[in-house]
Design a protein around this motif. Sequence first.
Motif, PDB file in Angstrom:
ATOM      1  N   GLN A 186      25.995  29.386  56.157  1.00 38.05           N
ATOM      2  CA  GLN A 186      26.496  28.712  54.968  1.00 38.05           C
ATOM      3  C   GLN A 186      26.989  29.766  53.994  1.00 38.05           C
ATOM      4  O   GLN A 186      26.199  30.556  53.481  1.00 38.05           O
ATOM      5  CB  GLN A 186      25.397  27.859  54.325  1.00 38.05           C
ATOM      6  CG  GLN A 186      25.834  27.117  53.075  1.00 38.05           C
ATOM      7  CD  GLN A 186      24.697  26.369  52.424  1.00 38.05           C
ATOM      8  OE1 GLN A 186      23.540  26.612  52.731  1.00 38.05           O
ATOM      9  NE2 GLN A 186      25.011  25.459  51.515  1.00 38.05           N
ATOM     10  N   SER A 187      28.289  29.791  53.760  1.00 37.30           N
ATOM     11  CA  SER A 187      28.855  30.793  52.855  1.00 37.30           C
ATOM     12  C   SER A 187      30.148  30.270  52.253  1.00 37.30           C
ATOM     13  O   SER A 187      30.607  29.167  52.583  1.00 37.30           O
ATOM     14  CB  SER A 187      29.112  32.116  53.601  1.00 37.30           C
ATOM     15  OG  SER A 187      30.202  31.958  54.508  1.00 37.30           O
ATOM     16  N   LEU A 189      33.117  31.298  52.883  1.00 41.63           N
ATOM     17  CA  LEU A 189      34.154  31.212  53.911  1.00 41.63           C
ATOM     18  C   LEU A 189      34.094  29.879  54.648  1.00 41.63           C
ATOM     19  O   LEU A 189      35.133  29.246  54.878  1.00 41.63           O
ATOM     20  CB  LEU A 189      34.005  32.376  54.897  1.00 41.63           C
ATOM     21  CG  LEU A 189      34.990  32.362  56.077  1.00 41.63           C
ATOM     22  CD1 LEU A 189      36.427  32.446  55.571  1.00 41.63           C
ATOM     23  CD2 LEU A 189      34.685  33.509  57.045  1.00 41.63           C
ATOM     24  N   GLU A 190      32.875  29.451  55.024  1.00 40.53           N
ATOM     25  CA  GLU A 190      32.739  28.174  55.748  1.00 40.53           C
ATOM     26  C   GLU A 190      33.221  27.001  54.896  1.00 40.53           C
ATOM     27  O   GLU A 190      33.852  26.070  55.405  1.00 40.53           O
ATOM     28  CB  GLU A 190      31.286  27.953  56.165  1.00 40.53           C
ATOM     29  CG  GLU A 190      30.873  28.655  57.443  1.00 40.53           C
ATOM     30  CD  GLU A 190      30.895  30.168  57.314  1.00 40.53           C
ATOM     31  OE1 GLU A 190      31.213  30.853  58.299  1.00 40.53           O
ATOM     32  OE2 GLU A 190      30.588  30.666  56.209  1.00 40.53           O
ATOM     33  N   GLY A 191      32.938  27.058  53.593  1.00 42.32           N
ATOM     34  CA  GLY A 191      33.410  26.001  52.707  1.00 42.32           C
ATOM     35  C   GLY A 191      34.926  25.926  52.660  1.00 42.32           C
ATOM     36  O   GLY A 191      35.514  24.836  52.662  1.00 42.32           O
ATOM     37  N   ILE A 192      35.566  27.084  52.644  1.00 37.66           N
ATOM     38  CA  ILE A 192      37.038  27.124  52.612  1.00 37.66           C
ATOM     39  C   ILE A 192      37.620  26.657  53.941  1.00 37.66           C
ATOM     40  O   ILE A 192      38.578  25.871  53.979  1.00 37.66           O
ATOM     41  CB  ILE A 192      37.511  28.549  52.280  1.00 37.66           C
ATOM     42  CG1 ILE A 192      37.114  28.912  50.845  1.00 37.66           C
ATOM     43  CG2 ILE A 192      39.019  28.683  52.475  1.00 37.66           C
ATOM     44  CD1 ILE A 192      37.395  30.348  50.471  1.00 37.66           C
ATOM     45  N   ASN A 213      26.591  21.719  42.621  1.00 32.79           N
ATOM     46  CA  ASN A 213      26.756  23.005  41.934  1.00 32.79           C
ATOM     47  C   ASN A 213      26.200  24.176  42.733  1.00 32.79           C
ATOM     48  O   ASN A 213      25.772  25.185  42.174  1.00 32.79           O
ATOM     49  CB  ASN A 213      26.082  22.935  40.563  1.00 32.79           C
ATOM     50  CG  ASN A 213      26.709  21.878  39.674  1.00 32.79           C
ATOM     51  OD1 ASN A 213      27.745  22.099  39.064  1.00 32.79           O
ATOM     52  ND2 ASN A 213      26.075  20.713  39.602  1.00 32.79           N
ATOM     53  N   HIS A 214      26.210  24.043  44.050  1.00 31.54           N
ATOM     54  CA  HIS A 214      25.724  25.124  44.902  1.00 31.54           C
ATOM     55  C   HIS A 214      26.620  26.357  44.759  1.00 31.54           C
ATOM     56  O   HIS A 214      27.823  26.247  44.462  1.00 31.54           O
ATOM     57  CB  HIS A 214      25.691  24.661  46.360  1.00 31.54           C
ATOM     58  CG  HIS A 214      24.924  25.582  47.261  1.00 31.54           C
ATOM     59  ND1 HIS A 214      25.502  26.658  47.891  1.00 31.54           N
ATOM     60  CD2 HIS A 214      23.613  25.584  47.621  1.00 31.54           C
ATOM     61  CE1 HIS A 214      24.593  27.285  48.617  1.00 31.54           C
ATOM     62  NE2 HIS A 214      23.437  26.649  48.466  1.00 31.54           N
ATOM     63  N   HIS A 236      35.854  30.929  41.313  1.00 30.44           N
ATOM     64  CA  HIS A 236      35.172  30.954  42.602  1.00 30.44           C
ATOM     65  C   HIS A 236      36.214  30.835  43.726  1.00 30.44           C
ATOM     66  O   HIS A 236      37.236  30.169  43.559  1.00 30.44           O
ATOM     67  CB  HIS A 236      34.187  29.786  42.662  1.00 30.44           C
ATOM     68  CG  HIS A 236      33.230  29.866  43.801  1.00 30.44           C
ATOM     69  ND1 HIS A 236      33.543  29.437  45.067  1.00 30.44           N
ATOM     70  CD2 HIS A 236      31.942  30.315  43.862  1.00 30.44           C
ATOM     71  CE1 HIS A 236      32.502  29.614  45.864  1.00 30.44           C
ATOM     72  NE2 HIS A 236      31.518  30.145  45.163  1.00 30.44           N
ATOM     73  N   PRO A 237      35.979  31.479  44.885  1.00 28.33           N
ATOM     74  CA  PRO A 237      36.938  31.359  45.998  1.00 28.33           C
ATOM     75  C   PRO A 237      37.218  29.909  46.403  1.00 28.33           C
ATOM     76  O   PRO A 237      38.341  29.579  46.795  1.00 28.33           O
ATOM     77  CB  PRO A 237      36.248  32.126  47.129  1.00 28.33           C
ATOM     78  CG  PRO A 237      35.384  33.123  46.434  1.00 28.33           C
ATOM     79  CD  PRO A 237      34.909  32.442  45.182  1.00 28.33           C
ATOM     80  N   PHE A 238      36.210  29.030  46.292  1.00 27.31           N
ATOM     81  CA  PHE A 238      36.422  27.623  46.634  1.00 27.31           C
ATOM     82  C   PHE A 238      37.402  26.981  45.660  1.00 27.31           C
ATOM     83  O   PHE A 238      38.288  26.217  46.061  1.00 27.31           O
ATOM     84  CB  PHE A 238      35.084  26.879  46.607  1.00 27.31           C
ATOM     85  CG  PHE A 238      35.149  25.482  47.151  1.00 27.31           C
ATOM     86  CD1 PHE A 238      34.989  25.244  48.515  1.00 27.31           C
ATOM     87  CD2 PHE A 238      35.365  24.393  46.321  1.00 27.31           C
ATOM     88  CE1 PHE A 238      35.055  23.958  49.029  1.00 27.31           C
ATOM     89  CE2 PHE A 238      35.427  23.107  46.815  1.00 27.31           C
ATOM     90  CZ  PHE A 238      35.269  22.888  48.183  1.00 27.31           C
TER      91      PHE A 238
END
Length: 329
Positions: A186-187, A189-192, A213-214, A236-238
């Motif tokens: 879980q990071s 990168l995985e969210g993107i 709000n993680h 944030h990258p997301f």
Amino acid sequence: MNKKKICPHCQANMREQWIKLHLEKKIPITEIAELSGYHQDTLYIWKAKYLKHGREGLIPQSRAPHSHPNEYTNGVKSKIKLLRKQGRGICADIIKIRLKKRYDVKASRSGVAGFLKKEGLVNPKLSRRIKNKKKRVKKCKIHEPGQLIQFDVKYAFKSFADAWFYQYSSIDYLTGIAYGAIYEIQSNLEGILFTNSLLNFYPFEIKGIQTDNHATFTNRYVGYLKSSNPLNPRLHPFDLNCQKLGIEHYLIDKGKPAQNGKVERFHRTCEQDFYQREIFKDLNSARKKFRDFLYYYNNNREHLGLDGLTPLEKLKTITGFEKVKSLNP
């Protein structure tokens, strides 16, 4: 005479004593009726049962009817059992809907629930009484699919090395169409990566994503306030990826997961109907089975929150999506 409730065998012993007074001591039934307080007809019935069946005939039997004029036929009963077995433990409401949809059989929710309970097909941990919830005013009015996608992460299952795998999930607020993928970590990168994959799955444009709000979704509470320039903080990258894709990123209030309730409910369904029922050899087998589960969830599983429709059927009710044949993850 005090006729308080006693056990059936004790009642049989008591009745036997009264009948023996008549058979062995030759005391008339009329006198025994006066002594015992029971009617003569009752004593004659006991006598007949005792002479025919012995003491066993005096044990009180249930007066409940063995059948009911509106009882389900054996064919309907077998269909209910089949739907329960095939439907990954679906509830009585869904079975009622599928009986009408697939077999044109009309049944009540209470009747199906009673049959499941009688047959021992109800999970005792889930058959608890749910308290009535307070009515809430719907502040968010969504009119188009893709206008709001709820987005979250859950613990999926553990590997043989005792390390967790993670399930990234999304669900459309209006149609209930769900999508998910299992990742090793879980990071950010995985969210993107998961956000980018949504664009290829959903048959409509995604305009907004709502997350909690993680730290893998936002640095609002750990970065914005500590920024050297709060009016122009480092994003944030997301958030940067959402801006690149033209998607609005919404955050729920701190400590209020109910605001992301649809995806939280989807996680509960995944846990009960998928992870607790499947066995995985490795990550690849889990991913394959999860894709099959997503296909079943979106195309074949009815949802009470959608008035008994599947997410695919709900999507077809919207203008412009009538010709969508299936949703393939």
